[in-house]
Design a protein around this motif. Structure first.
Motif, short mmCIF file in Angstrom:
data_model
loop_
_atom_site.label_atom_id
_atom_site.label_comp_id
_atom_site.label_asym_id
_atom_site.label_seq_id
_atom_site.Cartn_x
_atom_site.Cartn_y
_atom_site.Cartn_z
N ASP A 1 0.85 -1.19 0.00
CA ASP A 1 0.00 0.00 0.00
C ASP A 1 0.89 1.24 0.00
O ASP A 1 2.09 1.16 0.22
N ASP B 1 -2.52 5.01 2.92
CA ASP B 1 -2.54 5.39 4.34
C ASP B 1 -1.89 6.76 4.47
O ASP B 1 -0.71 6.90 4.16
N ARG C 1 -0.90 9.71 7.19
CA ARG C 1 -0.82 10.05 8.61
C ARG C 1 -0.35 11.48 8.75
O ARG C 1 0.48 11.94 7.98
#
Ligand code: DGT
Ligand code: CA
Ligand code: CA
Ligand code: ZN
Length: 582
Positions: A200, A245, A247
């Protein structure tokens, strides 16, 4: 003999299988395994050498867990784990990864419908069987069907080739950097390490207003399905079912966070062990002192990665090398290699024009963009006659030489070599008569067909080409397309020895779908002292950016500048080419 890594892996598996067995991730047994793992992960040294008494002294480790660790070390297996594996075999564990199929629901579909693997689940969904169970309906069937497809759980290759992931990630980074409140953004994870395939995409963002950034990210047009939307983390799926993802951290934590999320996990573990030796703690927020009670104290570093490495008395490790294959030891001791950098590159030596059937820009256009890169030499290597559609006859090549020589006159400092990409036939033969071949200023020889012969045949084929006195370099060694076409199989050691013996350079091809020779092969080549050349294999003026990808692949292979022939000053490079022609 079990290693620390085996022990940690055992605890992970115990936690997972116990979750399935007790139908709850909250069960106290699951918590116990997770707590023990945390304590043990932070422990320096080899866990396998500790006695049960020493093990229980570690934070989070109870008697039962200590006994299982000793059982693993002493006998090589753990009875409890074997029992759990029988009850929950790998196909069932795979089912448990599907969102919507938590431990309770999984138990239900197993007992009521006899489903034991993904294929069984797919069939049950197709038969509209799931909706007959309590708590499940048509919507859950549709969701699970989509999840099965997204996870690629039925395909063979479950990872995304870098050629598909990188352009998307670069678009995302550009958009995120443009958001208000964002100070910096960085691609992390395997993509930053320049792995050939990506599980990913990981992105780390520095901002003083995390929730705002996360809200914007979850509305990004690429996000076709948001999986997780929190104040510090957003995960979404793209239309092509690639997970992203993102963050967000405070700006002064950015270095520690990018370090952590770049990984690799194994590299991070080695860094944390170094920190622990100083009684420090390293996590995604920074490098900290800890007091006797184990309470986190003063922060020592964390704004930048370099600061963290420096505090740990390490040379900063370039991301492509962070794979725990000796780089931490080297960075602490004798030093990292004098790694090849993009700015060292003086020229491109695999370069097509519209003389090739598949080339799309003229000689003048291709030379202009190369000169604009500041290159001091260039080899134009259009295809030889054997590639019938894309190739050129000897007469056409001679006309081409005149065109090239004329254009070269327009540039004071650029030397343009009249070259050729020779096709290596299935038998290892090359284009044209040997005398004509020898008249080129420079050649690269590569395989473009017959990919499925035996390793022995392919090795013989390759060695024959390498031994030919008109060959200066070997292009895209295996001919692979990552994730799409496996390359030819070779006895790599024999081929590398042949390259050394005949003083032929090995190409690192920067085309993202190729990255050939692979970094693992390149690292072996470095160990043997094989000369290397990093090329773009451009067929259009837009493809020059591939040089950077070639360099990153070389860095993954620990390539020092010295071995890269197209980083050499012009005189040295031309002298080397000349030595092949006398
Ligand atoms: P991938 O996505 O499978 O191609 O590989 P990575 O390396 O991108 O792995 P990923 O996406 O699971 O995690 C990104 C990074 O975050 C990883 O390289 C290191 C860090 N990380 C994630 N989970 C853990 C963990 O449990 N422990 C440690 N030490 N680091 C972790
Ligand atoms: Ca990743
Ligand atoms: Ca990830
Ligand atoms: Zn080519």
């Amino acid at each position: 003999m079990a290693s620390t890594r085996d022990i940690l892996a055992m605890l992970d598996e115990l936690a997972l299988l116990t979750t399935l067995e007790e139908e709850s991730p909250q069960s106290f047994r699951v918590r116990a395994y997770e707590n023990a793992r945390q304590g043990l992960e932070a422990q320096p040294g080899d866990l396998a050498t500790l006695t049960a008494t020493e093990l229980v002294k570690i934070k989070g480790v109870g008697k039962a867990t200590a006994a299982k660790i000793r059982e693993l070390v002493d006998t090589g297996s753990v009875e409890k784990l074997e029992k759990l594996r029988e009850l929950h075999p790998p196909p069932v564990v795979e089912l448990s990864k599907i969102p919507g199929l938590g431990p309770k629901t999984l138990k239900l579909v197993r007992t009521k419908l006899g489903i034991e693997d993904v294929e069984g689940l797919k069939a049950a969904i197709a038969d509209e069987q799931l909706r007959t169970l309590p708590g499940l309906g048509a919507t859950s069937e549709a969701k699970m069907a989509k999840a099965i497809q997204r996870l690629g759980l039925t395909g063979k290759d479950r990872r995304t080739p870098i050629a598909d992931a990188l352009p998307l990630a670069e678009r995302l980074i550009g958009d995120i950097e443009a958001m208000d409140c964002v100070e910096q953004a960085q691609i992390c994870g395997s993509l930053r390490r320049f792995s050939e395939t990506i599980g990913d995409i990981d992105i780390t963002v520095a901002s003083n207003n995390g929730p705002h950034v996360m809200a914007l990210v979850s509305q990004h047009p690429e996000a076709s399905e948001v999986i997780l939307s929190g104040e510090t983390k957003t995960s979404f799926l793209t239309k092509n079912n690639l997970q992203v993802d993102v963050r967000v951290v405070a700006p002064d934590q950015f270095g520690a966070a990018t370090l952590y999320f770049t990984g690799s996990k194994a590299h991070n573990i080695e860094l944390r062990q170094l920190a622990l030796r100083q009684s420090w703690i390293l996590n995604e927020y920074g490098l900290f002192e800890v007091d006797e009670e184990g309470v986190q104290g003063k922060r020592l570093a964390g704004a930048t990665e370099d600061e963290v490495y420096a505090k740990l008395k390490l040379e900063p490790v370039p991301a492509p090398m962070r794979e725990a294959t000796g780089e931490v030891q080297a960075a602490a001791g004798e030093g990292l290699p004098d790694l090849i950098q993009r700015q060292h590159i003086q020229g491109d030596l695999h370069y097509h024009t519209d003389r090739s059937g598949d080339g799309r820009s003229t000689v003048a256009e291709m030379v202009a963009v190369a000169a604009a890169q500041g290159y001091s030499y260039l080899a134009i290597t259009d295809h030889g006659e054997d590639l019938t559609i894309n190739g050129s006859s000897a007469d056409e090549m001679l006309e081409h030489r005149e065109v090239i020589r004329e254009i070269e006159k327009e540039y004071d400092d650029l030397t343009i070599l009249w070259g050729c990409e020779l096709n290596i036939s299935p038998e290892g033969e090359l284009d044209y008569e040997p005398e004509f071949r020898a008249s080129f200023d420079y050649t690269v020889a590569s395989v473009h067909s017959a990919f499925d012969r035996s390793e022995a045949d392919q090795t013989e084929r390759m060695l024959r080409a390498i031994a030919d006195p008109t060959v200066d370099s070997i292009g895209h060694l295996t001919g692979r397309y990552i994730g799409r076409r496996p390359g030819i199989e070779l006895d790599v050691d024999a081929v590398l020895d042949g390259l050394v013996q005949h003083d032929v350079a090995l190409e690192i091809n920067g085309a993202l779908q190729r990255l050939d020779a692979a970094s693992s092969v390149v690292r072996k080549a470095v160990a043997k002292g094989v000369k290397l050349v990093i090329n773009t294999d451009s067929h259009h003026t837009s493809e020059l950016g591939r040089m950077e990808y070639g360099v990153l692949t070389a860095q993954r292979g620990w390539v020092p500048r010295e071995l890269v022939i197209n980083s050499w000053p012009k005189d040295r490079f031309l002298a080397w080419v000349g030595s092949h022609r006398s």
